[in-house]
Design an enzyme around this catalytic site. Structure first.
Site, PDB file in Angstrom:
ATOM      1  N   GLU A  68      -4.539   7.929  -2.976  1.00  0.00           N
ATOM      2  CA  GLU A  68      -5.056   6.666  -2.439  1.00  0.00           C
ATOM      3  C   GLU A  68      -5.347   5.676  -3.577  1.00  0.00           C
ATOM      4  OE1 GLU A  68      -5.573   4.813   1.244  1.00  0.00           O
ATOM      5  OE2 GLU A  68      -4.790   6.792   0.759  1.00  0.00           O
TER       6      GLU A  68
ATOM      7  N   HIS B 114       0.830  -1.206   0.000  1.00  0.00           N
ATOM      8  CA  HIS B 114       0.000   0.000   0.000  1.00  0.00           C
ATOM      9  C   HIS B 114       0.871   1.266   0.000  1.00  0.00           C
ATOM     10  CE1 HIS B 114      -3.714   2.313   1.071  1.00  0.00           C
ATOM     11  NE2 HIS B 114      -2.828   3.104   1.660  1.00  0.00           N
ATOM     12  N   GLU B 115       1.778   1.347   0.942  1.00  0.00           N
ATOM     13  CA  GLU B 115       2.627   2.541   1.031  1.00  0.00           C
ATOM     14  C   GLU B 115       3.558   2.614  -0.179  1.00  0.00           C
ATOM     15  OE1 GLU B 115       1.666   4.652   3.047  1.00  0.00           O
ATOM     16  OE2 GLU B 115       0.473   3.379   4.366  1.00  0.00           O
TER      17      GLU B 115
ATOM     18  N   HIS C  80       1.800   4.476  -2.866  1.00  0.00           N
ATOM     19  CA  HIS C  80       1.945   5.926  -2.648  1.00  0.00           C
ATOM     20  C   HIS C  80       3.334   6.390  -3.104  1.00  0.00           C
ATOM     21  CE1 HIS C  80      -1.729   6.918  -0.522  1.00  0.00           C
ATOM     22  NE2 HIS C  80      -1.522   6.031   0.433  1.00  0.00           N
TER      23      HIS C  80
END
Lengths: 500, 500
Positions: free
Chosen positions: B293, B263-264, B267
């Site tokens: 997001e 997830h990160e 980003h």
């Protein structure tokens, strides 16, 4: 009236210190793993913040504060000393024409990268024109700043206020003579320590664990610090609640990390224990490079290389290592880690020969700024001095005159601090023994906190409230004296090499 | 003439960005191991630098730049968009009376610490007066800022320009209805995955190795980033050459670190691939919370939870784990990591039920700012909605209405971004399949770079040069549409729970 100006002045200073703290964090980050590709843009940030600091320190506003407060007689001690520091900075920076200062900053950045190249290629000719310009500009700056007695004094004063050529000639002369003689005796001794067991594989993670344990023993506060890995170890105090230590691991020589950590830990204890009331002022720092070095060297030499310290920690070291010391007696271990042998590289030198490396640099710098040595002759002068004092000669300029970064950064006058710190440390040791006569026993029991507390009361807490020689006088009742270090070295090496 | 002002303006903006970069590093450091005792003084530094940013963004100088350049018709695209961002900031901040803004900042700091206490004690009454003030002041701010259509639109605009209540009512209404129905079907399915093998001990260091391998596969550039440990994972872009990922390790549930890192990492890919020409401007950032997001969720959901991704990486996971998957078939593993079950805590929710958590918060915020819900009634409203949409009810306010930090920080209007990002991601996926029809095969072969390159060309490189809905339109040819996400969820969960 002046009370309000005082408050405003302190607020102004606090802002300068905030920028400096941000800069310290950026530098720490750059040296402990900041991603390479971000560095270029980070340099822009450094440039902006450094300009803020420089501009605020040399601004009209600062001049007004200085003028308004200099005459006030109701300032607190902290404001008074803060004002002195600010005025010193202001005068130093404002006396140089802005254009010349800018030229110097650019030259320095360029010179550092040329120096790296020159060092790697052992090519002094490449670096020579840059060094000539750096020396030339620094000479012009001395012209702007003025000097007393000797031009080099002005440079010394930047790192070690109160120390002059006259003082250094005396103490370094004595040190040089005594150390050269001792080195000679050692080289003739048949009782050389066996060091073969030192160079065994010792996993990095285990070295880290041991380093952490030792820092803990020293009284390093992990709620106000952390230990990281780096290429060139350092300690940095962002504020007394955040003082970070870095170290380097050599898996084939555990001494790099252990003694490096103890050394930087000594610096860190100083910064962790500066009085909290100095936070946000320029006084919240070590008072000089030399006094700072006295703290790191005290712990590295008088604690970390002391037989009683290893009486307590040798079993712990054995536990973390992979059996390399299992067959080695404590005394043999102690002698091995204190081996002394002339070597070419300053930062790898043992504690006996180290001061000679410094004295050589001091003599050269003094010669340069008094027009007795020319830059072009440095390789020759360097090599001759190494031969004369240490009996060895660099095979090329890469491990000779080009080895240190300092000159490429225009840091002339810095080197003496290293040896001064060592002498201060020996004098402090002598004073400390009067208050803690059971010193050896404390080390043997791993009870190092009374030592830290002693230094906090005598040195740390004052930050820059006291000048270096003022601290030395207050703690020891004496001025600078090389004899204490000489005595320590003779006693120790007589024992290690069984000379007597 | 205007060319010179343009240059000066860009220099001015560059300085603001430099302060922001220093602040980002300070925040990263605080969240990855800064010593506790230094935090108080570090807050002073944050305060100084934040004031610099605020003061420069709202200064007379900025007003002059805006006025001078707004009329110019020869500005570069970058200057034009930079000016727009600066004007938006300037207007937003200058419309609030300085005194009220200051009061709000202080209130927010206080409210955050009270919230922590209230959450720990499940004591809504303690937090209620602070939340009432925060909502009250924010309503006043909306009065200063003005609004179009619905008061809540002004708050939405801060995080997701272009998104309105009208849009959200439509897409969230559709999402809610479809997801609630699917959750219901799943709860009745007899084909629940076996998840018992997930909760075995998986050493942190091994999880870290696996996480690093996955980041590498994703195309995360380690020359421009690093992976660290933290309590609340985040990614931060200091500049495109320095974009750091943090993750959290749970040694009894490897999914926390693996999916958190992916997830990160999503980003981070965004920030690493913003065009270098935007560095030093406010455009060098993700264009909105929602688009940001969309990148993290795309990688987490459409890559990291895809069966083909695990076709490629399951053996690697087995290698790093301590045998916990040895007896588990790939398909059973895939079903287990995609288990869906209504739960109370948003940040622990599975991908199907997650949007319902967001929709609840959206409905509540909308009600608050349209005077349809009162703060004092929040616990009741909250619990009723959880019961209605998810079929479960918090046993206390600590895992109910008090669970999220956002409101205590005055961040109203932020929550919808999470679900918007998810819908954007599903729409992007559909567009991407037209260019990369062999998507599943790429995942199966671990060849993820074409996916990153596609997003760089379509989304990343523009930074804030394009608005969120402009990007959506350019990439997909459509506006916001919940159907893509609904289709994905139905197809996936029909399979996982063998519903059809």
């Amino acid at each position: 009236m002046s009370r309000q100006i005082e408050t405003e002045f302190l607020q102004y200073v606090k802002k300068i210190e905030a920028y400096k703290e941000a800069l310290s964090l950026i530098y720490w980050d750059l040296r402990t793993g900041a991603p390479k590709q971000g560095v270029e843009q980070r340099s822009e940030v450094i440039g902006m913040l450094s300009s803020d600091v420089f501009n605020m320190s040399t601004s009209k506003e600062m001049a007004i504060y200085i003028e308004a407060l200099e005459q006030a007689n109701d300032l607190t001690e902290i404001t008074k000393k803060t004002l002195e520091e600010c005025k010193k900075d202001y005068d130093r920076n404002n006396k140089i024409p802005a254009e010349e200062y800018k030229e110097f900053v650019i030259l320095r950045a360029k010179a550092e990268s040329i120096w790296e190249e020159a060092k790697a290629g052992a090519d002094f000719a490449l670096f020579q024109p840059y060094l000539e310009k750096l020396v030339g500009m620094t000479k012009r700056f001395i012209g702007y700043w003025g000097y007393e007695g000797n031009k080099y004094n002005t440079l010394l004063d930047m790192y070690e206020p109160g120390i002059t050529v006259e003082v250094l000639d005396r103490v370094f002369g004595e040190l040089r003579e005594k150390i050269v003689a001792l080195v000679q005796k050692i080289s003739e001794s048949p009782n050389k320590p066996n060091t073969s067991f030192l160079y065994k594989h010792f996993p990095k993670e285990k070295q880290r664990q041991f380093s952490l344990d030792i820092l803990e023993q020293m009284g390093y506060n992990f709620q106000a610090g952390r230990l990281d890995e780096t290429v060139h170890p350092f300690a940095t105090g962002l504020n007394p609640g955040d003082v970070r230590v870095t170290t380097k691991y050599n898996e084939n020589d555990f001494r790099t990390a252990v003694f490096g950590t103890i050394h930087e830990g000594g610096h860190a204890l100083y910064e962790q224990n500066i009085s909290a009331e100095l936070i946000g002022t320029p006084l919240c720092d070590g008072t000089s490079m030399g006094i700072h070095e006295s703290q790191s060297l005290f712990y590295e030499k008088f604690v970390g290389r002391h037989p009683s310290f290893w009486q307590n920690n040798y079993d712990l070291l054995k536990k973390y290592s992979s059996g390399q010391f299992d067959q080695v007696e404590h005394d043999d271990f102690y002698r091995a880690i204190n081996e002394s042998k002339p070597s070419l590289i300053r930062i790898e030198a043992d504690e006996l020969t180290y001061p000679l490396h410094i004295i050589i640099r001091y003599e050269i710098e003094k010669g340069l700024f008094n027009d007795e040595i020319e830059v072009k002759d440095l390789p020759q002068v360097w090599n001759e001095k190494y031969e004369e004092y240490l009996g060895i000669k660099p095979d090329h300029d890469g491990n000779g005159v080009l080895q240190d970064v300092h000159w490429s950064g225009g840091m002339f006058g810095y080197f003496p601090s290293y040896a001064l710190g060592y002498m201060y440390a020996a004098q402090f040791k002598n004073a400390l023994l009067k208050d803690l006569p059971n010193y050896d026993q404390l080390l043997e029991e791993g009870d190092l906190l009374p030592i830290k507390e002693w230094f906090t009361e005598k040195v740390h807490k004052f930050g820059k409230l006291k000048q270096p020689l003022e601290i030395l006088q207050d703690v020891t009742g004496e001025g600078l004296d090389a004899q204490y270090l000489v005595d320590y070295l003779y006693e120790k090496y007589n024992k290690v090499y069984q000379l007597v």
